[in-house]
Motif scaffolding. Sequence first.
Motif: not given
Lengths: 469, 103
Positions: A21-24, B15-16, B67-69, B74-77
């Motif tokens: 959710i925060p990622l979105v 995101a990371a 692409d941005l999402g 990827l950075c989040y993962v």
Amino acid sequence: MPDQRPPGIFKWSRRWAPGLIPLVIIWALAGWNGTVPFEAGLAAQGRNAIKDTVLDGASVMVEGRDIRLSANAFSEEGRLSALAAVEAIPGVRLVNDATGLLPEAKPFIWTADRDVVRVTLGGTAPLPAARARLMEAARNDLPGVEIADRMTFARGALPRFEAAAVLLIDQLPRLKEAKISISDGNVKLNGMASEIGGREAITAALRNLPEGFSVAENIVQAPPYIFRINKDPVVATLTLSGYVPDNNVHAAIVAAIGRKFSGEKIVDNLKASVGAPAGFANAVMTALGSLSRLSTGSLLISDREVRLSGDALYEAAANQLRESAGGSLPQNWTYKADVSVRPAASAVDSTICQQLFSELLGKERIRFESGKTDISPDSVGLLDRLIATTLRCPSTSIEIAGHTDTDGEGAANLALSQKRAEAVLNYLIRAGLSSERLTAVGYGSEQPLASNDTSEGKAQNRRIDFVVK
Amino acid sequence: MSILASFHWGWLLGAAVLGLIIGWVSIARRSDGLSLRTMRWSLAAISALVAIAVARLLPGRLGYWLDLGLLLGLCYVIGCVAGAWLRERVVARAVAKASASGS
């Protein structure tokens, strides 16, 4: 004992969903803030990438990472090069090709129009550089004149189109009004030259058109070729103005005036210029004889039209001048005369009459063709003045006396002087004078005025005298 | 992609970091998280989105946002993996120390 094995990425990842959710939200914020600047950056790079490629109407539109390139290229090579340059920009995902080749103009038409205030370059130009050079040529040739650019681009120009167009632009200063066009290799000119000689200069310049170009039409009007003489008897002046073709004709005209007019001062404002109509010199010579018969008046030659106006010395002379120019004009020339008769001068007695004759014949002599009895056309003005004087002497008898020098045999000289005196008599009778009070006598070389030892003396002795009896 | 990354580096870093936190806490959570079935569907969906992005099927801004999402994901993962791994190391060390002192 606890399980020492790592739980494994897969097991952990099952618990990572809450961060989505925060990622979105981050995603939305990044998209919201970054899209427009990112697109603007790509568009700037796109424009920069094609700036050295020659294109018409180029535009770079960016949506996300996709670039849409619209342009008309001047060649297939240029089109592909522009596309490659845009594709090579880092970050570009797709290039939407909306490019094409410029249409090919058939025929390839270029125009230049000039009116009083502006020059308009129109039609099609092959390249932006050529278009800029044509505009620059027009600005250089016509400083202070508004130059309007209505040119568009097309392919299909002949190889040396630009040189031909510049040559035509270079003619614009010589034209007051002009419509010039190039249609493939055909050059057409219509217009009005701004000065005498402009038309001829343009025709000469067009001979230098580059290979592949030719003159299909050259209808350039020239301003009238004007030649004017005003005769003012009050100050005894002939004022010459206008144009003559060259110095030879100029000298011939001045010499003819010296023969046909006696003692008038010449104010010579003639200028030499090309553009004279055919037969100009002959027409001037003929018309000068007519002008010499006027007491006051003017001669105007405008292109192929001769206009004579003024006062003749007597009625018969006026009628002759109204009817013809006093000789044959060249073909296609016209003659217009507006001649009236000078008011008759008062009658005088025989003494004054003789004085008047002596004055006239003292200044110049009646000329004849060499060795012949034909009166020279140069003497028609003098004869008119002698006739006018005779008309002022209604009660006198006049002897027309012919004289020669001593060259040749005496009998022949006597006969020649008699025939020349009779020729003058006949001229006077044809002019309407009564033959009853006129006699013609030839004296040969019996009554010389000067010594016959010198050529000057002989010239003085060859003469016609009017003697009041 | 490198241009995209350099342009959005701040958001990607965010995101990371988010992933690092989520990964860190995921070790200590008691719940099992998503079911296997959901995970499988999620992986399939992500694979499909990656395929769409690689094939450049979405035009214009949609493609750019995809692409941005995916880059953010990827950075989040990566953040999650790093966070989980670090936490796991910390927990394992604590357990080892406790067992050593208890023996």
